[in-house]
Scaffold this active site. Structure first.
Site, PDB file in Angstrom:
ATOM      1  N   ASP A 183      26.872  20.417 105.069  1.00  0.00           N
ATOM      2  CA  ASP A 183      25.933  20.996 103.984  1.00  0.00           C
ATOM      3  C   ASP A 183      26.064  22.656 104.177  1.00  0.00           C
ATOM      4  O   ASP A 183      26.572  22.772 105.506  1.00  0.00           O
ATOM      5  CB  ASP A 183      24.501  20.575 104.074  1.00  0.00           C
ATOM      6  CG  ASP A 183      23.783  20.660 105.506  1.00  0.00           C
ATOM      7  OD1 ASP A 183      24.501  20.123 106.403  1.00  0.00           O
ATOM      8  OD2 ASP A 183      22.694  21.357 105.479  1.00  0.00           O
ATOM      9  N   GLU A 250      18.759  18.292 108.148  1.00  0.00           N
ATOM     10  CA  GLU A 250      18.099  17.763 109.196  1.00  0.00           C
ATOM     11  C   GLU A 250      17.695  16.439 109.077  1.00  0.00           C
ATOM     12  O   GLU A 250      17.968  15.728 110.447  1.00  0.00           O
ATOM     13  CB  GLU A 250      17.022  18.602 109.292  1.00  0.00           C
ATOM     14  CG  GLU A 250      17.219  20.189 109.804  1.00  0.00           C
ATOM     15  CD  GLU A 250      15.928  20.975 109.947  1.00  0.00           C
ATOM     16  OE1 GLU A 250      14.927  20.187 110.600  1.00  0.00           O
ATOM     17  OE2 GLU A 250      15.611  22.023 109.315  1.00  0.00           O
TER      18      GLU A 250
END
Ligand code: NAG
Ligand code: ZN
Length: 530
Positions: A183, A250
């Site tokens: 990402d 995350e």
């Protein structure tokens, strides 16, 4: 220069605790930064082809007096493979060709063109359509790296996390873990026009590939993939297994962590290399600065409440006024910072003193005595702290970043709040920061007759006060500093990485001697980038 042969036979070269994998935190913990095209391939060649016997390891001794440069920050010799010298040479020359350069540019630019943006507040996978941006990225990898996809095992974790496993021929050897993230930070559409070349263009200007992710971290991901693809093209079969784990946010990283733990077990990896810094030219020297530590992290939220009412008959202090005093007091009392021995930034300072030609003489002189003299250490520190970046990496930093309170100009504010961001020194901890903050606000809270709770515990007892003050971990994202990767001369992973960096750097330059110094550093956040 110390002897290069610090690496024992394959089975022995890793102390099992050297760089261990346990949970997400540790995945991010031992990140060793590197991301040149050639490095990974050459590192792999090196790692799998070291077979020479070890000489006696040199032990670093701080005698009674000053030490010289070689003792302060010993550098391993450049380390290139012996067993696979032919492959190493052939890859080295391939990497130097224009054809490869163009291929590398294409591979990276193609990856940059797929906008794999991840946002702060995203809904669950399957509900929030923005996650679907990762599907074309996976298709791209499929096309770009056909040999990897026909040879390595691939598991998709939590839909978009990628774990590739290149099995080694000797399964008794712990695999190597290489990580990167798919990402990129989102681009605010309002700023598109400010980009020299559009953020998802992957535009190549003859020298640089432009766009979001071209550096952070598609360069890392694509270089790992390219290196392995090239080795597969040459029919390389590793002795030691290699695992690649590519997160996508995350949460992705924590599900990857759980997957790796359940698949490979605890302490399963010989070494972990993640993204990080770059080659830095400072004080007249050229340095590779792998991060061997990560600072801790906590956002402390202060919340005040007090009775409301009309502001025509105000109390002496409103919640906003009280909050302001608390914050001023906090800012006026920063953590007193000292450069402590046996911390990553102390090693960093030793290395600068030993190897940076233009480091101030006082630092050079004082660091030679710092191991045994507090005064010398303090003097060196005073000079080194003139560089705010250096100081910030040593200390627990604090920054008041959010404040709010009040809704109307003629109404007393019943609530006011602020958030203070902390990056915790590697020799401190979340609990130390909490304790310190709790203590600092105590007397002001008492003066204002506030009933005070800090991190779930009552500080003032059950007596109701005029108002309340409460401290908390703002988003529940506190993290202790990560475990520190050993860098001593008998820490084989760091020595292996250092020697490999040197050999790789030198192989693409005509240098009469070693052109780069490897010095440990650290990452200023522990915020889950991968
Ligand atoms: C603090 O506030 C409480 C509640 O208003 C009040 O009962 C108490 O007397 C106050 N204490 C002081 C020392 O002013
Ligand atoms: Zn990153």
């Amino acid at each position: 220069m110390s002897d290069p042969k610090v690496l024992k036979g394959q089975a022995e070269w890793l102390p099992s605790s050297a760089i261990s994998f346990d949970q997400k935190k540790q995945v991010e913990a031992s990140r060793l930064s590197w991301r040149k095209w050639a490095v990974v391939a050459l590192a792999l060649c090196t790692i799998f082809s070291l077979s020479r016997a070890s000489n006696v390891l040199q032990v670093r001794i701080h005698g009674s007096g000053a030490v010289d440069a070689a003792q302060m920050c010993p550098q391993p010799a450049p380390l290139s493979p012996e067993k696979h010298q032919v492959l190493w040479k052939s890859l080295s020359s391939t990497f130097s060709t224009d054809a490869f350069r163009l291929r590398a540019v294409d591979l990276l630019a193609g990856a940059v063109r797929i906008p794999t943006q991840s946002y702060d507040q995203m809904g669950p996978i399957g509900e929030d359509p923005r996650w679907e941006a990762f599907t074309p990225f996976h298709k791209y990898l499929d096309r770009a790296f056909p040999r990897i996809h026909s040879t390595l095992d691939l598991a998709k974790v939590n839909t978009y996390g990628l774990v590739y496993h290149w099995k080694g021929s000797d399964e008794s050897l712990k695999p190597l873990l290489l990580t990167a993230h798919q990402d990129v930070v989102p681009v605010n559409p309002d700023t598109y026009d400010d980009w020299v070349h559009p953020p998802f263009s992957g535009y190549f200007d003859g020298e640089l590939v432009w766009g979001r992710g071209s550096r952070d971290d598609k360069s890392g991901l694509i270089s790992i993939m390219s290196a392995i693809e090239l080795m597969l093209e040459r029919n390389f079969q590793p002795l030691r297994g290699i695992v690649l784990a590519f997160g996508f946010d995350e949460e992705g990283a924590s599900s990857l962590g759980a997957y790796l733990l359940s698949t490979f077990g605890e302490n399963a990896f010989a070494m972990l290399i993640d993204e990080g810094g770059k080659i830095s030219e400072q004080y007249g020297g050229v340095f590779a600065v792998p991060s061997v530590a990560e600072k801790g992290y906590i956002d402390v939220r202060l919340e005040l409440t007090a009775p409301g009412g009309h502001s025509s008959v105000p109390p002496a202090h409103t919640t906003i006024g009280m909050l302001a005093q608390l914050l001023v007091h906090y800012e006026n009392n920063p953590v007193v910072t000292q450069l402590k021995r046996e911390t990553p930034m102390y090693w960093h300072a030793e290395c600068l003193a030993a190897h940076a030609p233009e480091i101030p003489t006082i630092v050079k002189k004082m660091m030679r005595k710092a191991a045994i003299s507090d005064k010398a250490l303090y003097t060196a520190q005073e000079e080194l702290f003139k560089d705010p970046t250096f100081k910030a990496l040593v200390e627990t930093t604090q920054a008041i970043d959010i404040i709010s309170g009040g809704v109307k100009s003629n109404a007393l504010p019943e609530n006011a709040m602020a958030v203070i961001n902390h990056r915790i020194a590697t020799d401190s901890s979340v609990s130390e920061v909490k304790e310190r903050a709790t203590g600092l606000f105590k007397s002001i809270a008492a003066n204002f007759n506030l009933s005070y709770t800090a991190f779930g515990l009552s500080v003032t007892g059950d007596e109701p006060g005029y108002g309340t003050l409460s401290l908390s971990d703002a988003w529940g994202t506190a993290l202790d500093p990560a475990p520190i990767t050993p860098v001593s001369e008998d820490a084989a992973p760091f020595q292996l990485l250092s020697g490999t960096i040197k050999a790789t750097y030198n192989s693409h330059r005509s240098l009469s001697e070693d052109g780069i110094t490897v010095i440990p550093s650290l990452v200023s956040g522990n915020t889950g980038t991968s």
